[in-house]
Design a protein around this motif. Structure first.
Motif, PDB file in Angstrom:
ATOM      1  N   ASN A  66       0.850  -1.212   0.003  1.00 10.38           N
ATOM      2  CA  ASN A  66       0.204   0.099   0.091  1.00 10.38           C
ATOM      3  C   ASN A  66       0.948   1.259  -0.130  1.00 10.38           C
ATOM      4  O   ASN A  66       1.847   1.112   0.564  1.00 10.38           O
ATOM      5  CB  ASN A  66      -0.994  -0.054   1.149  1.00 10.38           C
ATOM      6  N   THR A  67       0.408   2.292  -0.662  1.00 16.63           N
ATOM      7  CA  THR A  67       1.107   3.442  -0.664  1.00 16.63           C
ATOM      8  C   THR A  67       0.133   4.552  -0.373  1.00 16.63           C
ATOM      9  O   THR A  67      -0.774   4.797  -0.650  1.00 16.63           O
ATOM     10  CB  THR A  67       1.655   3.818  -2.219  1.00 16.63           C
ATOM     11  N   THR A  68       0.812   5.498   0.656  1.00 14.85           N
ATOM     12  CA  THR A  68      -0.176   6.669   0.732  1.00 14.85           C
ATOM     13  C   THR A  68       0.658   8.034   0.591  1.00 14.85           C
ATOM     14  O   THR A  68       1.778   7.903   0.911  1.00 14.85           O
ATOM     15  CB  THR A  68      -0.316   6.562   2.654  1.00 14.85           C
ATOM     16  N   LYS A  69      -0.043   9.068   0.094  1.00 14.95           N
ATOM     17  CA  LYS A  69       0.468  10.398  -0.229  1.00 14.95           C
ATOM     18  C   LYS A  69       0.311  11.298   0.752  1.00 14.95           C
ATOM     19  O   LYS A  69      -1.032  11.548   0.967  1.00 14.95           O
ATOM     20  CB  LYS A  69      -0.011  10.754  -1.654  1.00 14.95           C
ATOM     21  N   LYS A  70       1.125  11.757   1.324  1.00 10.02           N
ATOM     22  CA  LYS A  70       0.919  13.085   2.583  1.00 10.02           C
ATOM     23  C   LYS A  70       1.196  14.280   1.775  1.00 10.02           C
ATOM     24  O   LYS A  70       2.108  14.529   1.168  1.00 10.02           O
ATOM     25  CB  LYS A  70       2.046  12.957   3.618  1.00 10.02           C
ATOM     26  N   HIS A  71       0.074  15.065   1.840  1.00  7.54           N
ATOM     27  CA  HIS A  71      -0.033  16.453   1.422  1.00  7.54           C
ATOM     28  C   HIS A  71       1.054  17.235   2.081  1.00  7.54           C
ATOM     29  O   HIS A  71       1.306  17.381   3.432  1.00  7.54           O
ATOM     30  CB  HIS A  71      -1.316  16.982   1.351  1.00  7.54           C
ATOM     31  N   PRO A  72       2.065  17.891   1.179  1.00  6.09           N
ATOM     32  CA  PRO A  72       2.749  19.028   1.814  1.00  6.09           C
ATOM     33  C   PRO A  72       2.052  20.196   2.673  1.00  6.09           C
ATOM     34  O   PRO A  72       1.032  20.537   2.362  1.00  6.09           O
ATOM     35  CB  PRO A  72       3.626  19.578   0.682  1.00  6.09           C
ATOM     36  N   LYS A  73       3.005  20.920   3.461  1.00  4.73           N
ATOM     37  CA  LYS A  73       2.288  22.211   4.062  1.00  4.73           C
ATOM     38  C   LYS A  73       2.002  23.161   3.038  1.00  4.73           C
ATOM     39  O   LYS A  73       2.643  23.233   2.187  1.00  4.73           O
ATOM     40  CB  LYS A  73       3.248  22.393   5.098  1.00  4.73           C
ATOM     41  N   ARG A  74       1.058  23.943   3.489  1.00  6.58           N
ATOM     42  CA  ARG A  74       0.955  25.197   2.515  1.00  6.58           C
ATOM     43  C   ARG A  74       1.772  26.309   2.808  1.00  6.58           C
ATOM     44  O   ARG A  74       1.700  27.343   2.089  1.00  6.58           O
ATOM     45  CB  ARG A  74      -0.562  25.880   2.712  1.00  6.58           C
ATOM     46  N   TYR A  75       2.792  26.327   3.556  1.00  4.22           N
ATOM     47  CA  TYR A  75       3.803  27.128   3.526  1.00  4.22           C
ATOM     48  C   TYR A  75       5.274  26.734   3.669  1.00  4.22           C
ATOM     49  O   TYR A  75       5.395  25.304   3.624  1.00  4.22           O
ATOM     50  CB  TYR A  75       3.867  27.983   5.211  1.00  4.22           C
ATOM     51  N   HIS A  76       6.262  27.379   3.378  1.00  5.51           N
ATOM     52  CA  HIS A  76       7.714  26.669   3.326  1.00  5.51           C
ATOM     53  C   HIS A  76       8.407  27.428   4.334  1.00  5.51           C
ATOM     54  O   HIS A  76       8.673  28.761   4.100  1.00  5.51           O
ATOM     55  CB  HIS A  76       8.158  26.770   2.051  1.00  5.51           C
ATOM     56  N   LEU A  77       9.273  26.813   5.214  1.00  9.46           N
ATOM     57  CA  LEU A  77       9.990  27.601   6.238  1.00  9.46           C
ATOM     58  C   LEU A  77      11.452  27.094   6.072  1.00  9.46           C
ATOM     59  O   LEU A  77      11.779  26.180   6.025  1.00  9.46           O
ATOM     60  CB  LEU A  77       9.818  26.995   7.836  1.00  9.46           C
ATOM     61  N   HIS A  78      12.229  28.223   5.649  1.00  7.80           N
ATOM     62  CA  HIS A  78      13.600  28.218   5.177  1.00  7.80           C
ATOM     63  C   HIS A  78      14.139  28.726   6.353  1.00  7.80           C
ATOM     64  O   HIS A  78      14.352  30.068   6.406  1.00  7.80           O
ATOM     65  CB  HIS A  78      13.808  29.065   3.993  1.00  7.80           C
ATOM     66  N   MET A  79      15.108  27.911   7.231  1.00  2.00           N
ATOM     67  CA  MET A  79      15.782  28.860   8.101  1.00  2.00           C
ATOM     68  C   MET A  79      17.292  28.719   7.766  1.00  2.00           C
ATOM     69  O   MET A  79      18.068  27.814   7.276  1.00  2.00           O
ATOM     70  CB  MET A  79      16.064  27.712   9.634  1.00  2.00           C
ATOM     71  N   LEU A 211      13.160  38.215  19.101  1.00  2.75           N
ATOM     72  CA  LEU A 211      12.735  36.721  19.808  1.00  2.75           C
ATOM     73  C   LEU A 211      12.315  36.711  20.968  1.00  2.75           C
ATOM     74  O   LEU A 211      12.482  35.757  21.751  1.00  2.75           O
ATOM     75  CB  LEU A 211      13.673  35.753  19.185  1.00  2.75           C
ATOM     76  N   GLY A 212      12.120  37.865  21.695  1.00  6.61           N
ATOM     77  CA  GLY A 212      11.934  38.177  23.118  1.00  6.61           C
ATOM     78  C   GLY A 212      12.799  38.951  23.591  1.00  6.61           C
ATOM     79  O   GLY A 212      13.901  39.429  23.071  1.00  6.61           O
ATOM     80  N   GLU A 213      12.721  39.117  25.172  1.00 12.08           N
ATOM     81  CA  GLU A 213      13.844  39.988  25.801  1.00 12.08           C
ATOM     82  C   GLU A 213      14.913  39.309  26.196  1.00 12.08           C
ATOM     83  O   GLU A 213      16.058  39.942  26.011  1.00 12.08           O
ATOM     84  CB  GLU A 213      13.170  40.404  27.287  1.00 12.08           C
ATOM     85  N   ASN A 214      14.955  38.023  26.369  1.00 10.36           N
ATOM     86  CA  ASN A 214      16.276  37.111  26.809  1.00 10.36           C
ATOM     87  C   ASN A 214      17.042  36.981  25.570  1.00 10.36           C
ATOM     88  O   ASN A 214      16.685  37.074  24.378  1.00 10.36           O
ATOM     89  CB  ASN A 214      15.844  35.787  27.044  1.00 10.36           C
ATOM     90  N   ILE A 223      15.555  27.404  16.895  1.00 10.04           N
ATOM     91  CA  ILE A 223      14.461  26.375  17.283  1.00 10.04           C
ATOM     92  C   ILE A 223      13.109  27.331  17.690  1.00 10.04           C
ATOM     93  O   ILE A 223      12.022  26.822  17.497  1.00 10.04           O
ATOM     94  CB  ILE A 223      14.756  25.416  18.439  1.00 10.04           C
ATOM     95  N   PHE A 224      13.486  28.578  18.555  1.00 16.50           N
ATOM     96  CA  PHE A 224      12.242  29.396  18.967  1.00 16.50           C
ATOM     97  C   PHE A 224      11.723  29.691  17.523  1.00 16.50           C
ATOM     98  O   PHE A 224      10.249  29.804  17.701  1.00 16.50           O
ATOM     99  CB  PHE A 224      12.816  30.419  19.755  1.00 16.50           C
ATOM    100  N   ALA A 225      12.390  30.253  16.745  1.00 18.37           N
ATOM    101  CA  ALA A 225      11.816  30.715  15.225  1.00 18.37           C
ATOM    102  C   ALA A 225      10.884  29.905  14.809  1.00 18.37           C
ATOM    103  O   ALA A 225       9.852  29.877  14.152  1.00 18.37           O
ATOM    104  CB  ALA A 225      12.665  31.506  14.613  1.00 18.37           C
ATOM    105  N   CYS A 226      11.579  28.483  14.571  1.00 16.10           N
ATOM    106  CA  CYS A 226      10.783  27.513  14.090  1.00 16.10           C
ATOM    107  C   CYS A 226       9.513  27.027  14.774  1.00 16.10           C
ATOM    108  O   CYS A 226       8.434  26.971  13.930  1.00 16.10           O
ATOM    109  CB  CYS A 226      11.683  26.121  13.968  1.00 16.10           C
ATOM    110  N   THR A 227       9.421  27.168  16.000  1.00 17.67           N
ATOM    111  CA  THR A 227       8.429  27.026  16.916  1.00 17.67           C
ATOM    112  C   THR A 227       7.351  28.088  16.669  1.00 17.67           C
ATOM    113  O   THR A 227       6.318  27.631  16.412  1.00 17.67           O
ATOM    114  CB  THR A 227       8.815  26.598  18.306  1.00 17.67           C
ATOM    115  N   VAL A 228       7.636  29.142  16.511  1.00 20.17           N
ATOM    116  CA  VAL A 228       6.609  30.247  16.392  1.00 20.17           C
ATOM    117  C   VAL A 228       5.943  30.149  15.134  1.00 20.17           C
ATOM    118  O   VAL A 228       4.707  30.095  14.938  1.00 20.17           O
ATOM    119  CB  VAL A 228       7.293  31.664  16.605  1.00 20.17           C
ATOM    120  N   VAL A 229       6.783  29.729  13.891  1.00 17.91           N
ATOM    121  CA  VAL A 229       6.152  29.743  12.611  1.00 17.91           C
ATOM    122  C   VAL A 229       5.092  28.502  12.576  1.00 17.91           C
ATOM    123  O   VAL A 229       4.006  28.531  11.834  1.00 17.91           O
ATOM    124  CB  VAL A 229       7.373  29.500  11.802  1.00 17.91           C
TER     125      VAL A 229
END
Length: 235
Positions: A66-79, A211-214, A223-229
């Motif tokens: 069996n094969t399943t196709k997972k749809h890509p996200k509608r946004y692209h995050l480039h770090m 990314l905040g006061e700290n 990682i913080f930036a990835c998480t926010v997006v």
């Protein structure tokens, strides 16, 4: 469920033989036998359900059922992140960013970078392992390391942000991010971007964000930036 990765799999393949190392892991470690199921991704959106037909620890053979196709996200995050002085910290970033859902990573060498060379093959393995562990069907793209100067010459699109520590007006990243938009975020080295690099980025169209006061380490900031997006797009 344990996920394996092979970039050569496609819809035309009905049977597949694992290489020796993975065959040994399947048969000896996971104790899989003929008739058991394993799961494989090709890293470009497909999950293949496969039944073991030869449980050989040197050449484990399966048939695709069996094969399943997972749809890509509608946004692209480039770090775009400067490699850290300690290799393990950058590997930690690669691992966690992959688990969170980054799509593309570019190591960037800046004026104040203490590490100017990365081991591409090693980094690729870290990303592959994190993709499998987090059961994802898409392998993030890892670009070759590039100098800040050369990167700024490349075409840019989508929302462009730079996180730096210099004074000046900045808006919080979470207030800049919009759902379903392609996003590129620049994160500098331990000593931050130089003033010249910041000026160049701003002239190229990158907007300064907070990314905040700290004050955060490079890998923590990334990682913080990835998480926010990710939260804004999946919330």
């Amino acid at each position: 469920m344990q996920l394996f990765y092979n970039s050569n799999l496609d819809l035309s393949i009905s049977q597949f033989t694992f290489p020796a190392e993975e065959s040994k892991h399947i048969v000896k470690v996971l104790r899989k036998k003929e008739g058991d199921m394993v799961y494989i991704t090709n890293g470009v959106g497909y999950i293949f359900d496969a039944r073991i037909i030869v449980a050989d620890p040197k050449r484990c053979k399966v048939e695709i059922v069996n094969t399943t196709k997972k749809h890509p996200k509608r946004y692209h995050l480039h770090m775009v992140v400067a490699p850290t002085k300690m290799n393990d910290r950058f590997e930690w970033f690669l691992e966690k960013a992959t688990e969170i859902g980054v799509h593309e990573i570019t190591p960037i060498i800046c004026d104040r970078s203490e590490r100017k060379v990365i081991k591409q093959e090693r980094m690729q393995k870290v990303i592959q392992s994190a993709m499998k562990q987090s059961l994802q069907a898409y392998l993030p793209k890892l670009n070759k390391a590039i100098s800040f100067k050369d990167y700024m010459k490349e075409p840019q699109d989508g929302l462009l942000f730079i996180a730096h520590c210099d004074d000046g007006e900045k808006m919080e990243l979470k207030r800049r991010v919009a759902p379903d938009k392609d996003i590129t975020i620049l994160i500098g080295p331990e000593g931050d971007f130089s003033g010249k690099e910041i000026d160049t980025a701003l002239k190229t169209g990158f907007l300064p964000v907070s990314l905040g006061e700290n004050r955060l380490r490079t890998e923590t900031a990334a990682i913080f930036a990835c998480t926010v997006v990710t939260i804004i797009n999946n919330g």
